[in-house]
Design an enzyme around this catalytic site. Structure first.
Site, PDB file in Angstrom:
ATOM      1  N   LYS A  65       7.028   4.312   3.230  1.00  0.00           N
ATOM      2  CA  LYS A  65       6.901   4.486   1.780  1.00  0.00           C
ATOM      3  C   LYS A  65       5.423   4.505   1.447  1.00  0.00           C
ATOM      4  CE  LYS A  65       9.679   4.910  -1.773  1.00  0.00           C
ATOM      5  NZ  LYS A  65      11.044   5.460  -1.799  1.00  0.00           N
ATOM      6  N   ASP A 124       8.938  10.541  -5.118  1.00  0.00           N
ATOM      7  CA  ASP A 124       9.560   9.291  -5.581  1.00  0.00           C
ATOM      8  C   ASP A 124       9.192   9.187  -7.065  1.00  0.00           C
ATOM      9  OD1 ASP A 124      11.031   6.811  -4.511  1.00  0.00           O
ATOM     10  OD2 ASP A 124       9.358   5.881  -5.543  1.00  0.00           O
TER      11      ASP A 124
END
Ligand code: NAD
Length: 420
Positions: free
Chosen positions: A109, A149
């Site tokens: 991430k 995201d």
């Protein structure tokens, strides 16, 4: 997010989840330690030229949690509240999600601390290109493949792809997914999360004994994931969509909506609220609506110890990430409600991202029907894997998904051994 929950360190939660499953599987010592540590973390501080001629230093992180099963995969978010521990937790969850659906990826991430709502397109492009350049030594189609995201999108991915390609001297579409179709994006990626959720709900319904055809569905959060799940349950499975909501409120109709018409109304007016012939209800009411199936597709921490008891659905398909708190999981399990956890129910998105990458590195693109058929195979198989463990171990489906995922990661780690 309620205060008490926002103050919980998400990485502590992620590590606690590992401990619970490691206890169940008898995983101890060094292997357990590895599961609780990110493999690689890169923090970068970098200047960006602003439109007024000044410059500002921004901080960004990229965390590669575990790559025992393949290159890392995970989004990049732009948000003022990004923290390293949040990025670590999200990277761990991506690891488990990829393993749950058995795609050959580890988890990663990234995040940049910034306020994209107060930045111009030019500033966002310069920030993106500089961040991509700063992390370029640890990303790539064989190492780590970012994706969109929170507050990043297909344009952001196009800038990252271009920046990385400029450094290499040739086009590398497989460095990111969630790209525009014109740049090597995949057919079906836009609706993959909602579609995948609809498939696992359909499979669970067979086991629970709920009829989807003619059955009732409530959807909290009529955005990308929620509206697609509703459309597919309605179009392909004959379900009745009786309640939906967005950030402005909810609507209810006992004999069901045509979700496409609700979508049109939302496009025109900005909200589902005010849809002709519907009764206005609150967002909380949507969760507690009398329905066979509930799809939370908005925010985290929506189903709590306070409302879990009042939920009438027999199946909850978590299109959103983290909509159910652990105390609610226990209550729902006692009530025999099947909660299809986020790492399974919304994994259709990362699955079609994997297909995008596979198409990019082959330079051979599949038609939509093929993408959807392969997605269905992955979701049906993954639901089956998780349901089998839930039944055998008499645990809820969230725990079962973690068992499946962590076991797969541990198997890969053990067979590889410790280098050197
Ligand atoms: P989105 O922005 O398209 O939709 C979110 C929807 O939720 C919007 O309609 C918004 O109005 C609504 N909403 C916001 N606050 C709400 C509230 N308090 N009550 C009810 N509705 C509210 O976002 P999305 O891409 O559909 O993502 C939704 C969830 O799904 C997130 O948790 C996201 O992390 C998760 N998810 C999405 C994907 C994907 O591919 N889109 C993949 C995995 C997980």
């Amino acid at each position: 997010m309620p205060k008490s929950e926002s103050s919980i360190n998400p990485f502590e939660t992620a590590k606690r989840q590992v401990d619970i499953v490691a206890d169940m599987l008898g995983i101890n010592g060094g292997v357990r330690e590895i599961l609780k540590h990110p493999k690689r973390e890169l923090t970068v501080n970098f200047p960006v030229r602003l439109d007024d001629g000044s410059s500002r230093v921004f901080t960004g992180h990229r965390v590669q949690y575990n790559m025992a099963r393949g290159p890392c995969k995970g989004g990049i978010r732009y948000h003022p509240q990004v923290t390293l521990d949040e990025v670590r937790a999200l990277a761990a969850w991506m690891t488990w999600k990829c393993a749950t659906v058995n795609i050959p990826y580890g988890g990663a991430k990234g995040g940049v601390i910034c306020d994209p709502k107060h930045m111009s397109t030019g500033e966002l492009e310069r920030l993106t290109r500089r961040f991509a350049s700063e992390i370029s030594s640890i990303i790539g189609p064989e190492i780590d493949i970012p994706a969109p995201d929170v507050y990043t999108d297909s344009q952001t991915m196009a800038w990252i792809m271009d920046t990385y390609s400029m450094q290499k001297g040739y086009s590398v579409p497989g460095v990111v997914t969630g790209k525009p179709i014109s740049l090597g994006g995949s057919e079906g990626r836009g609706e993959a999360t909602g579609r995948g959720c609809a498939y696992v709900v359909r499979e669970a319904a067979k086991d629970v004994g709920v009829r989807v055809k003619g059955g009732t569905v409530a959807v909290q959060g009529f955005g990308n994931a929620g509206s697609v799940a509703a459309n597919i349950l309605y179009d392909e499975q004959g379900a009745k969509i009786v309640a939906v909501s967005d950030s402005k409120g909810g609507i209810y109709k006992a004999d069901g909506f045509n979700p496409h018409a609700v979508e049109e109304h939302k496009k025109k007016t900005g909200s589902v609220v005010g849809f002709p012939g519907a009764k206005a209800i609150s967002n909380e009411d949507v969760l507690e609506t009398k329905a066979d199936i509930l799809i939370p597709a908005a925010l985290e921490n929506q189903i709590t110890a306070k409302n879990a008891d009042r939920i009438s659905a027999k199946i909850i398909g978590e299109a959103a990430n983290g909509p159910t708190v652990p105390e609610a999981d226990e209550i729902l399990f006692q009530k025999k409600v099947v909660v299809l956890p986020d790492i399974l129910a919304n994994a259709g998105g990362v699955t079609v991202s994997y297909f995008e990458w596979a198409q990019d590195i082959q330079g051979y693109y599949w038609p939509l029907a093929e993408v959807n058929q392969r997605l269905e195979q992955v979701m049906v198989r993954s639901y089956g894997d998780v349901h089998k463990v839930a039944t055998e171990r008499k645990v809820h489906h969230r725990t079962a998904a973690y068992v499946v995922a962590i076991q797969r990661v541990v198997d890969a780690m053990r067979i590889r051994g410790i280098y050197p």
